[in-house]
Design an enzyme around this catalytic site. Structure first.
Site, PDB file in Angstrom:
ATOM      1  N   ASP A 164     -10.564 -73.810 -57.609  1.00  0.00           N
ATOM      2  CA  ASP A 164     -10.760 -74.246 -55.966  1.00  0.00           C
ATOM      3  C   ASP A 164     -12.485 -74.019 -55.770  1.00  0.00           C
ATOM      4  O   ASP A 164     -13.202 -73.760 -56.624  1.00  0.00           O
ATOM      5  CB  ASP A 164     -10.198 -73.072 -55.265  1.00  0.00           C
ATOM      6  CG  ASP A 164     -10.408 -73.169 -53.732  1.00  0.00           C
ATOM      7  OD1 ASP A 164      -9.972 -74.189 -53.412  1.00  0.00           O
ATOM      8  OD2 ASP A 164     -10.853 -72.313 -53.255  1.00  0.00           O
ATOM      9  N   SER A 165     -12.650 -74.687 -54.613  1.00  0.00           N
ATOM     10  CA  SER A 165     -14.025 -74.956 -54.025  1.00  0.00           C
ATOM     11  C   SER A 165     -14.636 -73.442 -53.755  1.00  0.00           C
ATOM     12  O   SER A 165     -15.807 -73.144 -53.746  1.00  0.00           O
ATOM     13  CB  SER A 165     -14.063 -75.606 -52.832  1.00  0.00           C
ATOM     14  OG  SER A 165     -13.227 -74.992 -51.912  1.00  0.00           O
TER      15      SER A 165
ATOM     16  N   CYS B 242      -7.016 -76.559 -54.766  1.00  0.00           N
ATOM     17  CA  CYS B 242      -7.755 -76.908 -53.718  1.00  0.00           C
ATOM     18  C   CYS B 242      -7.310 -78.164 -52.992  1.00  0.00           C
ATOM     19  O   CYS B 242      -7.011 -79.142 -53.764  1.00  0.00           O
ATOM     20  CB  CYS B 242      -9.200 -76.905 -54.025  1.00  0.00           C
ATOM     21  SG  CYS B 242     -10.092 -77.563 -52.553  1.00  0.00           S
TER      22      CYS B 242
ATOM     23  N   GLU C 173     -12.697 -66.845 -43.973  1.00  0.00           N
ATOM     24  CA  GLU C 173     -13.777 -66.445 -44.900  1.00  0.00           C
ATOM     25  C   GLU C 173     -14.801 -65.340 -44.108  1.00  0.00           C
ATOM     26  O   GLU C 173     -15.402 -64.748 -44.947  1.00  0.00           O
ATOM     27  CB  GLU C 173     -14.712 -67.532 -45.556  1.00  0.00           C
ATOM     28  CG  GLU C 173     -13.890 -68.742 -46.272  1.00  0.00           C
ATOM     29  CD  GLU C 173     -14.668 -69.292 -47.402  1.00  0.00           C
ATOM     30  OE1 GLU C 173     -15.882 -69.174 -47.574  1.00  0.00           O
ATOM     31  OE2 GLU C 173     -14.011 -69.684 -48.217  1.00  0.00           O
TER      32      GLU C 173
ATOM     33  N   CYS D 192      -4.152 -76.483 -46.707  1.00  0.00           N
ATOM     34  CA  CYS D 192      -5.350 -75.957 -47.033  1.00  0.00           C
ATOM     35  C   CYS D 192      -5.097 -74.615 -47.513  1.00  0.00           C
ATOM     36  O   CYS D 192      -4.257 -73.704 -46.946  1.00  0.00           O
ATOM     37  CB  CYS D 192      -6.385 -75.918 -45.772  1.00  0.00           C
ATOM     38  SG  CYS D 192      -7.932 -74.975 -46.111  1.00  0.00           S
TER      39      CYS D 192
ATOM     40  N   HIS E 112      -6.772 -71.907 -47.337  1.00  0.00           N
ATOM     41  CA  HIS E 112      -6.955 -70.700 -46.670  1.00  0.00           C
ATOM     42  C   HIS E 112      -6.201 -70.415 -45.369  1.00  0.00           C
ATOM     43  O   HIS E 112      -5.958 -69.391 -44.970  1.00  0.00           O
ATOM     44  CB  HIS E 112      -8.410 -70.905 -45.973  1.00  0.00           C
ATOM     45  CG  HIS E 112      -9.679 -70.870 -46.907  1.00  0.00           C
ATOM     46  ND1 HIS E 112      -9.623 -71.463 -47.921  1.00  0.00           N
ATOM     47  CD2 HIS E 112     -10.649 -70.035 -46.765  1.00  0.00           C
ATOM     48  CE1 HIS E 112     -10.985 -71.514 -48.414  1.00  0.00           C
ATOM     49  NE2 HIS E 112     -11.560 -70.412 -47.904  1.00  0.00           N
TER      50      HIS E 112
HETATM   51  N1  DGL Z   1      -9.809 -75.130 -50.601  1.00  0.00           N
HETATM   52  C1  DGL Z   1     -10.171 -76.162 -49.779  1.00  0.00           C
HETATM   53  C2  DGL Z   1      -8.673 -76.847 -49.368  1.00  0.00           C
HETATM   54  O1  DGL Z   1      -7.682 -76.237 -49.790  1.00  0.00           O
HETATM   55  C3  DGL Z   1     -10.531 -75.494 -48.409  1.00  0.00           C
HETATM   56  C4  DGL Z   1     -11.998 -75.019 -48.506  1.00  0.00           C
HETATM   57  C5  DGL Z   1     -13.087 -76.006 -48.646  1.00  0.00           C
HETATM   58  O2  DGL Z   1     -13.408 -76.835 -47.659  1.00  0.00           O
HETATM   59  O3  DGL Z   1     -13.736 -75.911 -49.508  1.00  0.00           O
HETATM   60  O4  DGL Z   1      -8.862 -77.600 -48.857  1.00  0.00           O
END
Ligand code: DGL
Length: 271
Positions: free
Chosen positions: A8-9, A71, A156, A190, A192
């Site tokens: 993930d990012s 992600c 976050e 997403c 989050h």
């Molecule tokens: N993990 C990213 C997603 O699911 C969200 C966080 C980001 O923008 O890096 O799109």
């Protein structure tokens, strides 16, 4: 050790890791969060692809035969190119899978009105990947995407369950139902957003189904491994979890507990 790699990012993919581990605790897992370069949601196609490919190479180097791009933004912007162009050259026996396809699959059985909404990062919405995947599988479904750039920072910064988050959640729900009042199901596209689930449920009209994707991704992976016994046989089953981050570990450890509800000890790597 041949763990399942989850990329993930940043922290968000921990929601995906959590549901996958709940369903299949027997495997070894290696999580990689590119926290030093998060967020990906506002970055260009080229950059997201470049960063994601670096992470995939690293997870392969660490021994993962199978990687899940946990992600949505990376799944939307990098997965196809990696599967089609890079994987055949790097190692055709390994696999990289995403989170969008399993989520798109489930929606056909859920929506009655055939009007579906998606909340996601600006990058995922602009890529139209959800629309394309849903159109392939369920051409009768009308999809409305609404980008929510404020939702990731709310989570976050541990503000997801605080009163200040109400404004930003209601704002996007109003926008969605203004665009299409017939929506009866909303995908949280997403990683989050499951942490905002209680608030989202509080403000959507009655009868609307909210779909956090973790369970569907986990079940889809389980079915994939049942179908691909050769891949399943390559995975080691020690039940371990190792976490890598591109930022300082103490920061990661602190924030990861928001997502996992237990303490972790990550290691720093450079991509
Ligand atoms: N993990 C990213 C997603 O699911 C969200 C966080 C980001 O923008 O890096 O799109």
């Amino acid at each position: 050790m041949s763990p399942i790699g989850i990329f993930d990012s940043g922290y968000g993919g921990l929601t995906i890791l959590k549901t996958i581990r709940q369903l299949m605790p027997q495997y070894d897992y290696l999580y990689l969060g590119d926290n030093a370069r998060t967020p990906y949601g506002t970055r260009s196609f080229e950059v997201v692809y470049e960063f994601t490919l670096q992470a995939v190479r690293r997870l392969f180097m660490e021994g993962c035969p199978l990687i899940i791009l946990g992600c949505n933004t990376a799944s939307a912007k990098a997965l196809r190119t990696i599967q089609q162009n890079d994987l055949p050259q790097i190692d055709p026996s390994r696999r990289v899978l995403g989170v969008i396809r399993p989520t798109a699959e489930c929606i056909g059985q859920i929506s009655q009105t055939r009007h579906v909404g998606i909340f996601a990062t600006p990058g995922t919405i602009r890529s139209h990947t959800y629309e394309l995947e849903i159109a392939k599988l369920h051409p009768d479904i009308k999809v409305t995407g609404v980008p929510c750039p404020m939702w990731v920072p709310l989570v976050e910064n541990n503000e997801a369950d605080k009163p200040g988050a109400d404004y930003f959640v209601r704002q996007k729900i109003d926008e969605m139902f203004h665009l299409d009042p017939s929506i009866d199901s909303i995908i949280l596209g997403c990683t989050h957003y499951p942490l905002l689930l209680d608030k989202i449920k509080q403000f959507v009209p009655k009868g609307v189904t909210i779909i956090p994707q973790g369970d569907y991704v986990a079940r889809s992976l389980q079915e994939y491994l049942q179908r691909h016994t050769d891949m399943e046989g390559r995975l080691t089953q020690g039940g371990t979890l190792r976490l890598l981050t591109t930022e300082q570990p103490h920061q990661f450890n602190e924030n990861a507990s928001i997502f996992l509800h237990h303490n972790v000890k990550a290691e720093r790597i450079v991509l």
